[in-house]
Design a protein around this motif. Sequence first.
Motif, PDB file in Angstrom:
ATOM      1  N   CYS A  66      44.501   6.381 -14.653  1.00  0.00           N
ATOM      2  CA  CYS A  66      44.264   6.261 -16.087  1.00  0.00           C
ATOM      3  C   CYS A  66      43.540   4.942 -16.334  1.00  0.00           C
ATOM      4  CB  CYS A  66      45.584   6.300 -16.851  1.00  0.00           C
ATOM      5  SG  CYS A  66      45.425   5.979 -18.620  1.00  0.00           S
ATOM      6  N   ASP A  67      42.420   4.990 -17.021  1.00  0.00           N
ATOM      7  CA  ASP A  67      41.635   3.775 -17.237  1.00  0.00           C
ATOM      8  C   ASP A  67      42.335   2.807 -18.191  1.00  0.00           C
ATOM      9  OD1 ASP A  67      39.173   2.358 -16.663  1.00  0.00           O
ATOM     10  OD2 ASP A  67      38.657   2.677 -18.775  1.00  0.00           O
ATOM     11  N   SER A  86      52.285   7.228 -18.623  1.00  0.00           N
ATOM     12  CA  SER A  86      52.515   6.158 -19.593  1.00  0.00           C
ATOM     13  C   SER A  86      52.001   6.519 -20.982  1.00  0.00           C
ATOM     14  CB  SER A  86      51.854   4.860 -19.119  1.00  0.00           C
ATOM     15  OG  SER A  86      52.430   4.405 -17.918  1.00  0.00           O
ATOM     16  N   CYS A  87      50.708   6.806 -21.098  1.00  0.00           N
ATOM     17  CA  CYS A  87      50.129   7.077 -22.428  1.00  0.00           C
ATOM     18  C   CYS A  87      50.049   8.568 -22.736  1.00  0.00           C
ATOM     19  CB  CYS A  87      48.756   6.445 -22.550  1.00  0.00           C
ATOM     20  SG  CYS A  87      47.473   7.222 -21.527  1.00  0.00           S
ATOM     21  N   ARG A  88      50.351   9.423 -21.750  1.00  0.00           N
ATOM     22  CA  ARG A  88      50.422  10.872 -21.907  1.00  0.00           C
ATOM     23  C   ARG A  88      49.077  11.552 -22.136  1.00  0.00           C
ATOM     24  NH1 ARG A  88      54.947  11.643 -19.538  1.00  0.00           N
ATOM     25  NH2 ARG A  88      54.797  13.814 -20.209  1.00  0.00           N
ATOM     26  N   GLN A  89      47.954  10.852 -21.925  1.00  0.00           N
ATOM     27  CA  GLN A  89      46.674  11.552 -22.022  1.00  0.00           C
ATOM     28  C   GLN A  89      46.607  12.612 -20.925  1.00  0.00           C
ATOM     29  OE1 GLN A  89      42.900  10.430 -20.637  1.00  0.00           O
ATOM     30  NE2 GLN A  89      43.552   8.490 -19.701  1.00  0.00           N
ATOM     31  N   THR A  90      45.904  13.708 -21.200  1.00  0.00           N
ATOM     32  CA  THR A  90      45.828  14.804 -20.247  1.00  0.00           C
ATOM     33  C   THR A  90      44.380  15.217 -20.011  1.00  0.00           C
ATOM     34  OG1 THR A  90      46.041  16.491 -21.964  1.00  0.00           O
ATOM     35  CG2 THR A  90      48.074  15.719 -20.935  1.00  0.00           C
ATOM     36  N   MET A  91      44.160  15.884 -18.903  1.00  0.00           N
ATOM     37  CA  MET A  91      42.858  16.445 -18.569  1.00  0.00           C
ATOM     38  C   MET A  91      43.091  17.786 -17.893  1.00  0.00           C
ATOM     39  SD  MET A  91      39.538  16.566 -18.173  1.00  0.00           S
ATOM     40  CE  MET A  91      38.706  14.971 -18.330  1.00  0.00           C
ATOM     41  N   SER A  92      42.468  18.829 -18.423  1.00  0.00           N
ATOM     42  CA  SER A  92      42.587  20.152 -17.818  1.00  0.00           C
ATOM     43  C   SER A  92      41.875  20.178 -16.472  1.00  0.00           C
ATOM     44  CB  SER A  92      41.990  21.211 -18.739  1.00  0.00           C
ATOM     45  OG  SER A  92      41.910  22.452 -18.074  1.00  0.00           O
ATOM     46  N   ARG A 148      39.292   8.058 -18.758  1.00  0.00           N
ATOM     47  CA  ARG A 148      39.572   7.353 -19.997  1.00  0.00           C
ATOM     48  C   ARG A 148      39.844   8.346 -21.111  1.00  0.00           C
ATOM     49  NH1 ARG A 148      33.590   4.701 -21.033  1.00  0.00           N
ATOM     50  NH2 ARG A 148      32.403   6.650 -21.230  1.00  0.00           N
ATOM     51  N   ARG A 149      40.517   7.843 -22.141  1.00  0.00           N
ATOM     52  CA  ARG A 149      40.880   8.694 -23.261  1.00  0.00           C
ATOM     53  C   ARG A 149      39.624   9.156 -24.006  1.00  0.00           C
ATOM     54  NH1 ARG A 149      46.286   8.519 -24.211  1.00  0.00           N
ATOM     55  NH2 ARG A 149      45.993   9.537 -26.220  1.00  0.00           N
ATOM     56  N   ASP A 156      34.942  17.076 -21.333  1.00  0.00           N
ATOM     57  CA  ASP A 156      34.077  15.962 -21.708  1.00  0.00           C
ATOM     58  C   ASP A 156      33.855  15.084 -20.480  1.00  0.00           C
ATOM     59  OD1 ASP A 156      32.702  13.886 -22.820  1.00  0.00           O
ATOM     60  OD2 ASP A 156      34.357  13.156 -24.073  1.00  0.00           O
ATOM     61  N   GLU A 157      32.682  15.212 -19.848  1.00  0.00           N
ATOM     62  CA  GLU A 157      32.422  14.473 -18.618  1.00  0.00           C
ATOM     63  C   GLU A 157      32.271  12.978 -18.858  1.00  0.00           C
ATOM     64  OE1 GLU A 157      27.908  14.650 -17.376  1.00  0.00           O
ATOM     65  OE2 GLU A 157      28.635  16.681 -17.806  1.00  0.00           O
ATOM     66  N   ASP A 158      32.054  12.556 -20.115  1.00  0.00           N
ATOM     67  CA  ASP A 158      31.971  11.127 -20.401  1.00  0.00           C
ATOM     68  C   ASP A 158      33.301  10.414 -20.185  1.00  0.00           C
ATOM     69  OD1 ASP A 158      29.296  11.252 -21.014  1.00  0.00           O
ATOM     70  OD2 ASP A 158      29.615  11.498 -23.180  1.00  0.00           O
ATOM     71  N   ARG A 159      34.370  11.169 -20.105  1.00  0.00           N
ATOM     72  CA  ARG A 159      35.683  10.562 -19.856  1.00  0.00           C
ATOM     73  C   ARG A 159      35.858  10.176 -18.391  1.00  0.00           C
ATOM     74  NH1 ARG A 159      40.325  14.393 -21.834  1.00  0.00           N
ATOM     75  NH2 ARG A 159      41.519  12.585 -21.129  1.00  0.00           N
TER      76      ARG A 159
END
Length: 438
Positions: free
Chosen positions: A321-322, A343-349, A403-404, A412-415
């Motif tokens: 996680c960035d 920690s921040c719970r961001q997800t990525m499929s 990154r979020r 979103d490939e920019d992430r």
Amino acid sequence: MNTQQERRCVLYARLSVTKEESVSIARQLQSCRRYAEARGWEVVGEFIDDGVSATANRPEDRNGWAALLGTTDFDAVIIWKVDRLARRVLDFLHADEALQKRGAGLIAVEDPIDMTSPQGRAFAVMLAVFGEMEAEAIRARVRAARAQLLKDGRWAGGGVPYGYQSAPNPDGPGWVLVKDPARQPWLAEVVGKALGGATVNAITTWLTAEGAPLPEGSITRRKSGATAWNRQTVDGILRNPVLAGMTPHNPGRPKSAKRADPFAVFRDEEGEPVVKDSLAVVSVEEFSVLQNLLDARSTPQARKRSEREPTSPFLSRVVRCDDCDVFLCRGTNQKRPVLYCPSCRQTMSRSAFDPYLVDRLLAERGTVPLGGSTVEAHWAAAGKSDEARREILLTQLDSLRLRRGVVGRYFDEDRVLLRWRGASPPAIVSNAEDLSDA
């Protein structure tokens, strides 16, 4: 066993719980030393297991006894009594067998046994039988005492549930459970949110953000020093039957059962749950609804390993996680594979992320030499083995971070912040050409 062999011995002592009537570790060892000195034997080691139950722990599973067996050059083990070694006949026989294999004998100071003769061995087994009978009698007395405490409406001890505290019994001896005025409002809010459809993770995040007081004795903290809740704690709070005024009561639950049955409660003679209205936050019916909601939304990580749906290990401990600089974890969301930050719970499929990463690897690093061949050739040879593919990916990665971004349906490939080994760092601004034309 002759006199020459008996000159080198080790001592062993064990104690479950220190009580006034208990024979302490120090006293046990002192008696064993005196026994050895009276016979002119040399003591070459002392081993202890303090705070270890002989009923719940086999000798070979204890640190002290295991260290004793790892010692060399002794031919006798002195203990205070047979029940210090084992309270189950089978455990005693296994421990004695381990000593026999190395040519050592067992001596008990208070139990006149001679393990070098058939008669002495038989007598020792009889003592072990009596020890097992005594242990079972103790268990029966403890169960009966606990049942009586619950029948009297008294607190039987153990961890105090969140939102409650123990207090002196106003109607007699002992203690009772009462509501904790400082934490009850938080408990009521947690239960209300859960019944309203909020997930355990959402409630956990809310408690942390609001700075809710943690359970007594909890020391869970973030790196910044602020208190931090975790989903296991919240899940446990929501599954405690005391929320409905019921008392947990599941004697004999095996240690392997990590999650207690929320409906294993103290019941009356008709089999109905005994409910103490003064402790209830919700009704028994609402508690049942709450359990159904929790079971329906349990994450794979909360289930038993045998019940979890397997996820691909291709990106295990690969992506960070960035924002939080921690490895993303594998999981599922609505039965679809995802990566998420603990920690921040961001997800990525992963349905889109994994193919994207593979395409970039083969397009940008496929011709790179690897092990006498190329990355592309090794990838083809790996077939469908996710472990082998992961190893190939790691040979090429310098860093892979996520990154979020804006939560949405599409990938979103920019992430994705990816850097290959030996490659120059990527530009900070992805639309550099647009900026140069401005």
